[in-house]
Design an enzyme around this catalytic site. Structure first.
Site, PDB file in Angstrom:
ATOM      1  N   TYR A  89     -83.540 -77.377 -54.936  1.00  0.00           N
ATOM      2  CA  TYR A  89     -82.213 -76.853 -54.968  1.00  0.00           C
ATOM      3  C   TYR A  89     -81.994 -76.724 -53.355  1.00  0.00           C
ATOM      4  O   TYR A  89     -82.956 -76.037 -52.694  1.00  0.00           O
ATOM      5  CB  TYR A  89     -81.752 -75.521 -55.408  1.00  0.00           C
ATOM      6  CG  TYR A  89     -81.550 -75.663 -57.011  1.00  0.00           C
ATOM      7  CD1 TYR A  89     -81.417 -77.038 -57.500  1.00  0.00           C
ATOM      8  CD2 TYR A  89     -81.196 -74.683 -57.841  1.00  0.00           C
ATOM      9  CE1 TYR A  89     -81.478 -77.028 -58.945  1.00  0.00           C
ATOM     10  CE2 TYR A  89     -81.056 -74.886 -59.142  1.00  0.00           C
ATOM     11  CZ  TYR A  89     -80.977 -75.914 -59.819  1.00  0.00           C
ATOM     12  OH  TYR A  89     -80.783 -76.191 -60.960  1.00  0.00           O
ATOM     13  N   GLY A 136     -60.127 -75.140 -66.156  1.00  0.00           N
ATOM     14  CA  GLY A 136     -58.514 -75.297 -65.762  1.00  0.00           C
ATOM     15  C   GLY A 136     -58.408 -76.326 -64.768  1.00  0.00           C
ATOM     16  O   GLY A 136     -57.292 -75.966 -64.025  1.00  0.00           O
ATOM     17  N   GLY A 170     -66.482 -78.410 -64.126  1.00  0.00           N
ATOM     18  CA  GLY A 170     -65.207 -77.979 -63.639  1.00  0.00           C
ATOM     19  C   GLY A 170     -64.195 -78.628 -64.600  1.00  0.00           C
ATOM     20  O   GLY A 170     -63.035 -78.050 -64.480  1.00  0.00           O
ATOM     21  N   LEU A 171     -64.323 -79.650 -65.406  1.00  0.00           N
ATOM     22  CA  LEU A 171     -63.328 -80.113 -66.204  1.00  0.00           C
ATOM     23  C   LEU A 171     -63.052 -79.277 -67.100  1.00  0.00           C
ATOM     24  O   LEU A 171     -61.683 -79.188 -67.686  1.00  0.00           O
ATOM     25  CB  LEU A 171     -63.897 -81.191 -67.100  1.00  0.00           C
ATOM     26  CG  LEU A 171     -63.867 -82.760 -66.257  1.00  0.00           C
ATOM     27  CD1 LEU A 171     -64.628 -83.699 -67.331  1.00  0.00           C
ATOM     28  CD2 LEU A 171     -62.765 -83.332 -65.797  1.00  0.00           C
TER      29      LEU A 171
END
Length: 322
Positions: free
Chosen positions: A53, A220, A216-217
């Site tokens: 990461y 909202g 993220g779909l």
């Protein structure tokens, strides 16, 4: 906070896992420190990271941020169940990735140094290591446990048969085996219901879903577009593919009076073997808002409606055979 056992282990973790992937690339170190402090204040004790990461090969950017946060003291390390992962490319030489016993040893030592800790609570294979026999994998893990460098071992992105083979090999060696599996799981992505979740139930692994909101779909996205907030090109393409389902979903969430992100996470917490979805807040507001998830109860009618919008799977082979 009502803590839960991680799989069949006695380890108690919060039902939300703080993902740190944004720390460094998208969230400053100062803000990352504040988010981790606030997570503790809210009762979240389970943090997940990985050596790759930060996405600068070999630098472990995010682990270093977490390590500097631990180094402040104040019980930060002692209160945290830290899970990190290895497998990805950490250099250009042939043994600086994947899952040879050599790389497992070096990866563990490097993560310990970056995290500024003496031990890792859950040391996770970031992917299946097809080129390494499970006997070699477990021998390396046994040595690390004997040295006191790790406590538990977890997997990520394993198929159901990988989990079975790993656990049967561990049983033959009289070692505890895997305690957790990180899988790509959300309302839109439900393939793990075929074999991974049944394997985790059978062998006592706690499931830690990653990308619980489908990038993220399920958070909202239509509302954000309506308000003029930017979305990535990839998000727009994915939304075009799933627009009908997302429209139905957001309408249903409106009927419930709940935020779509919170409903998506609450649904995961009703799934077999799921322990704690990984949340990846970029901001304090996102972190604090997520706690609403734990207050939502989805009744049978609501769960049935979500299955209508996002059809899932029966366990194999019933999903495709009599």
């Amino acid at each position: 906070m009502d803590y839960v056992n991680l799989g069949r282990s006695g380890l108690k973790v919060s039902p939300l896992c703080l993902g740190t992937m944004n720390f460094g690339p998208h969230t400053t170190e100062e803000d990352s420190f504040a988010i981790m402090d606030r997570a503790h204040e809210l009762g979240i004790n389970f943090f997940d990271t990985a050596d790759v990461y930060g996405w600068k090969t070999g630098e472990g950017v995010t682990e270093n941020i977490v390590g500097r946060w631990f180094a402040q003291g104040g019980g930060r390390r002692e209160r945290t169940v830290i899970a990190t992962k290895f497998h990805g490319k950490m250099g250009e030489w042939p043994n600086e990735s994947l899952q040879s016993a050599l790389h497992i040893r070096r990866a563990c030592d490097a993560s310990l140094k970056r995290l500024q800790t003496d031990y890792i609570d859950i040391f996770q294979a970031h992917h299946i290591g097809r080129e390494t026999p499970f006997d070699e994998f477990w021998e390396a893990m046994e040595v690390l446990r004997q040295q006191g460098k790790i406590i538990y071992v977890g997997s990520s992105n394993y198929a159901g048969w990988h989990i079975a083979k790993a656990q049967e090999t561990a049983a033959r060696r009289n070692t505890f085996g895997l305690v957790s599996e990180q899988s790509h799981y959300n309302l839109l992505t439900r393939a793990v219901e075929l074999e991974v979740l049944p394997a985790c139930e059978e062998y006592g692994l706690g499931v830690i879903p990653w990308s619980p909101l489908a990038g993220g779909l399920l958070g909202g996205v239509l509302r954000k577009i309506d308000k003029g907030r930017s979305t990535s090109e990839h998000m727009v393409k994915e939304l075009d593919k799933h627009r009908d389902k997302i429209e139905q979903y957001e309408t249903f969430c409106d009927e419930l009076g709940e935020d779509p992100a919170h409903v998506g996470l609450a649904w995961l917490l009703t799934r077999p073997a799921v322990v704690a979805p990984i949340i990846g807040p970029r901001t304090m507001e996102q972190l604090e808002g997520t706690l609403r998830t734990l207050e939502i109860t989805l009744d049978d009618k609501a769960l049935a409606r979500l299955d209508e919008i996002f059809p899932g799977h029966q366990p194999a082979p019933e999903d495709y055979a009599w």
